[in-house]
Design an enzyme around this catalytic site. Structure first.
Site, PDB file in Angstrom:
ATOM      1  N   HIS A  96      13.617  12.199  49.531  1.00 16.61           N
ATOM      2  CA  HIS A  96      13.401  10.763  49.727  1.00 16.61           C
ATOM      3  C   HIS A  96      11.913  10.419  49.774  1.00 16.61           C
ATOM      4  CE1 HIS A  96      17.664  10.625  50.323  1.00 16.61           C
ATOM      5  NE2 HIS A  96      17.590  11.406  51.388  1.00 16.61           N
ATOM      6  N   TYR A 154      22.143   4.904  36.673  1.00 17.38           N
ATOM      7  CA  TYR A 154      22.007   3.767  37.581  1.00 17.38           C
ATOM      8  C   TYR A 154      20.673   3.892  38.298  1.00 17.38           C
ATOM      9  CZ  TYR A 154      24.071   7.274  40.761  1.00 17.38           C
ATOM     10  OH  TYR A 154      24.351   8.416  41.454  1.00 17.38           O
ATOM     11  N   ARG A 167      -9.006   6.156  55.039  1.00 20.33           N
ATOM     12  CA  ARG A 167      -7.599   6.342  55.386  1.00 20.33           C
ATOM     13  C   ARG A 167      -6.774   6.615  54.142  1.00 20.33           C
ATOM     14  NH1 ARG A 167      -6.194  -0.026  56.795  1.00 20.33           N
ATOM     15  NH2 ARG A 167      -5.671  -0.626  54.649  1.00 20.33           N
ATOM     16  N   GLY A 191       0.754  -1.243   0.000  1.00 21.59           N
ATOM     17  CA  GLY A 191       0.000   0.000   0.000  1.00 21.59           C
ATOM     18  C   GLY A 191       0.783   1.289   0.000  1.00 21.59           C
ATOM     19  N   ILE A 248      -3.286  -6.731  11.980  1.00 22.30           N
ATOM     20  CA  ILE A 248      -3.268  -8.203  12.026  1.00 22.30           C
ATOM     21  C   ILE A 248      -2.094  -8.759  11.231  1.00 22.30           C
ATOM     22  CG2 ILE A 248      -4.541 -10.320  11.531  1.00 22.30           C
ATOM     23  CD1 ILE A 248      -5.730  -8.583  13.765  1.00 22.30           C
ATOM     24  N   VAL A 266      -6.676  -7.696   4.198  1.00 21.07           N
ATOM     25  CA  VAL A 266      -5.994  -8.931   3.813  1.00 21.07           C
ATOM     26  C   VAL A 266      -5.057  -8.620   2.655  1.00 21.07           C
ATOM     27  CG1 VAL A 266      -6.259 -11.293   2.989  1.00 21.07           C
ATOM     28  CG2 VAL A 266      -7.980 -10.319   4.532  1.00 21.07           C
ATOM     29  N   LYS A 323      10.835 -15.111  14.693  1.00 14.29           N
ATOM     30  CA  LYS A 323      11.019 -16.544  14.973  1.00 14.29           C
ATOM     31  C   LYS A 323      12.155 -17.112  14.127  1.00 14.29           C
ATOM     32  CE  LYS A 323       8.713 -21.038  14.875  1.00 14.29           C
ATOM     33  NZ  LYS A 323       7.432 -21.774  14.759  1.00 14.29           N
ATOM     34  N   THR A 351       3.252   2.207   1.793  1.00 17.15           N
ATOM     35  CA  THR A 351       4.714   2.031   1.832  1.00 17.15           C
ATOM     36  C   THR A 351       5.265   1.949   0.414  1.00 17.15           C
ATOM     37  OG1 THR A 351       4.529   0.836   3.925  1.00 17.15           O
ATOM     38  CG2 THR A 351       6.589   0.587   2.720  1.00 17.15           C
ATOM     39  N   GLY A 395      19.336  20.397  48.771  1.00 14.88           N
ATOM     40  CA  GLY A 395      19.468  19.214  47.919  1.00 14.88           C
ATOM     41  C   GLY A 395      18.150  18.523  47.638  1.00 14.88           C
TER      42      GLY A 395
END
Length: 508
Positions: A271, A212, A504, A32, A124, A62, A135, A34, A300
């Site tokens: 913190h 980190y 609470r 299509g 799909i 499809v 795979k 692309t 800080g």
């Protein structure tokens, strides 16, 4: 001659990639739009129907679901019978699959999207091709991201891709289709509103690897829950170096806190707990009051405001070391000031949006916990005055501020509030009495005339009595203790007022 099959929703860099493949000797087949994009770039490409011998049908639903595509992708090159089957049925080997999927997420996040529109964006054929190629990655190169194009072309130009690269691309491909399915499941689950499903998956888009984690020996990364999720996930970084794991956690805690207030508010967090919080007519005043809550701990810290950050507020912020500043908008006049501390991270973050993964998710060894976000705020109408003395209007206002604040403090949690300012915070204590003692200690003489909020009920009068001795005049707490009568009696004896909410605010 090797064969490449291209079928992409995101056309970024497609023409250049196709040109690079053609120079490497690949025959190009495409679907299509692309195909049209490649041909518009004056490149030779053939429709996928030339592989299948069958035209696209049902508005493109499809087109690739055919042995002419999948046999060529799945055929193992080390199995002679597979190659013989391709020859027998006059099918081509497909050596490279470049595919990304219909923009389902972008579609369903539009405010006026219909269920029919969303369903039409469920791809799909694309996931089937991607999974088939992944795979058989030993023989087929699979690419799902335009960001990989230059890397793949460079590697192919030097020869065949090594197995490690192929395996990495395959893992990325399976993650891509898995995330896509997770989005679809989340959307349909939200439509049905049937609670938590038997299987739960969550999808994130890599925002950036982090230097980190909480500690230097822990690896970490930051993921966004969608292309434009709002909140910290959608924040725009205005200045500063790469944020760290702890920076983002603390910024999130601070931003969630201030966004719970309708009035201008500023929070200073260390913190994950507020060491400063104030509500005022403008952010400059709110920052000054928040800083005065605990000047030592503010050093800080992380600063958040729920209003655009202006120059006068920025002038105060840069007076001390601050690691992160986050606001819905950072005005140009503020940027000129904030740049004085070049290493300070500044984030512009809109309010979080009601996304498809709108849950509080926390990991545990061997699993993860999922819950709704705690979005309940202060509801005066639903609260009950359980003492003889009624709160004054001024006390009602401060009780509302304090109850909103205590929701964002680690349990056991106590917050003292006075004149729009959190003057004492007791956070994360094993004993509620000790949480009160800590909050009172931090407040000092300012506790006289303050209100006190507790995230859960007082199991005994002792915690309440610590606040009373410090000069607290009003208390808000959930109620529900077996000894509520004793706690209420202690409040009446001290001639203070007490409000219960029936709800609470534990936060762990």
């Amino acid at each position: 001659m090797p064969t490449a099959l291209l079928s992409v929703s995101d056309k970024t860099g497609l023409a250049a990639f196709a040109r690079g493949l053609q120079r490497l000797g690949y025959d190009l087949y495409a679907t299509g739009s692309t195909l049209r994009t490649i041909q518009d770039a004056a490149l030779d490409a053939r429709p996928v129907s030339d592989l299948t011998g069958f035209p696209e049908m049902m508005d493109g639903r499809v087109k690739t679901l055919h042995p002419g595509v999948h046999a060529g992708i799945l055929a193992r090159r080390d199995r002679p019978e597979h190659i013989e089957a391709l020859v027998e049925h006059d099918l081509r080997q497909i050596d490279l699959v470049c595919c990304n999927l219909y923009p389902f997420v972008d579609t369903v996040l539009k405010p006026d999207v219909t269920l029919e529109d969303a369903i039409e964006q469920i791809d799909i054929g694309g996931p089937a091709m991607i999974r088939a190629a992944a795979k058989n990655h030993v023989s087929v190169v699979v690419i799902v991201r335009p960001q990989r194009y230059s890397e793949i072309l460079a590697a192919l130009n030097e020869g065949a891709l090594d197995l490690d690269t192929r395996r990495r691309l395959a893992a990325e491909a399976f993650a891509h289709t898995s995330a896509y399915d997770a989005w679809i499941a989340a959307y349909l689950r939200r439509q049905s509103r049937n609670g938590f499903p038997p299987e739960f998956s969550i999808a994130g888009l890599l925002a950036e690897p982090l230097k980190y984690g909480e500690n230097e020996h822990q690896k970490a990364a930051f993921y966004r829950l969608g292309p434009d999720p709002g909140g910290i996930g959608g924040a725009l970084q205005v200045q500063g170096g790469p944020p760290g794991f702890n920076n983002l956690q603390d910024a999130s805690a601070a931003f969630q806190l201030v966004m719970d207030y309708a009035q201008p508010a500023v929070a200073i967090v260390k913190h994950m707990n507020p060491c400063g919080l104030a509500v005022a007519p403008d952010t400059a005043i709110a920052y000054r009051l928040a800083y005065e809550c605990d000047k030592v701990s503010a050093f800080g810290g992380i600063v958040a405001t729920n209003r655009p950050l202006d120059r006068s507020t920025a002038e105060q912020i840069v007076q001390i070391v601050t690691h992160v500043v986050v606001a819905p908008e950072v005005m140009d006049e503020a940027r000129d000031v904030l740049v004085r501390r070049k290493n300070m991270i500044v984030l512009a973050a809109a309010a979080g949006r009601d996304g498809l993964f709108d849950y509080d998710v926390r990991s545990v060894p061997g699993g993860f916990l999922v819950q709704e976000w705690d979005r309940s705020g202060f509801d005066r109408a639903a609260s009950s005055v359980v003492t003889r003395r009624q709160p004054t209007e001024a006390e009602w206002q401060q009780l509302g501020f304090a109850w909103t604040a205590v929701k964002h403090v680690k349990s056991n949690a106590i917050v003292l509030f006075k004149d729009g300012q959190a003057i004492g915070v007791g956070a994360g204590q094993m004993s509620r009495v000790e949480a009160v003692q800590l909050a009172v200690q931090r407040a000092g003489e300012r506790a006289r005339g303050a209100v006190m909020a507790s995230d859960a009920f007082f199991p005994f009068p002792d915690g309440l009595e610590v606040g009373v001795r410090a000069g607290v005049t009003a208390v808000i707490q959930p109620g529900g203790s077996l000894r509520d009568a004793d706690v209420i009696a202690a409040a009446d004896e001290a001639e203070i007022t007490m409000v219960t909410t029936g709800r609470r605010h534990f936060k762990h």
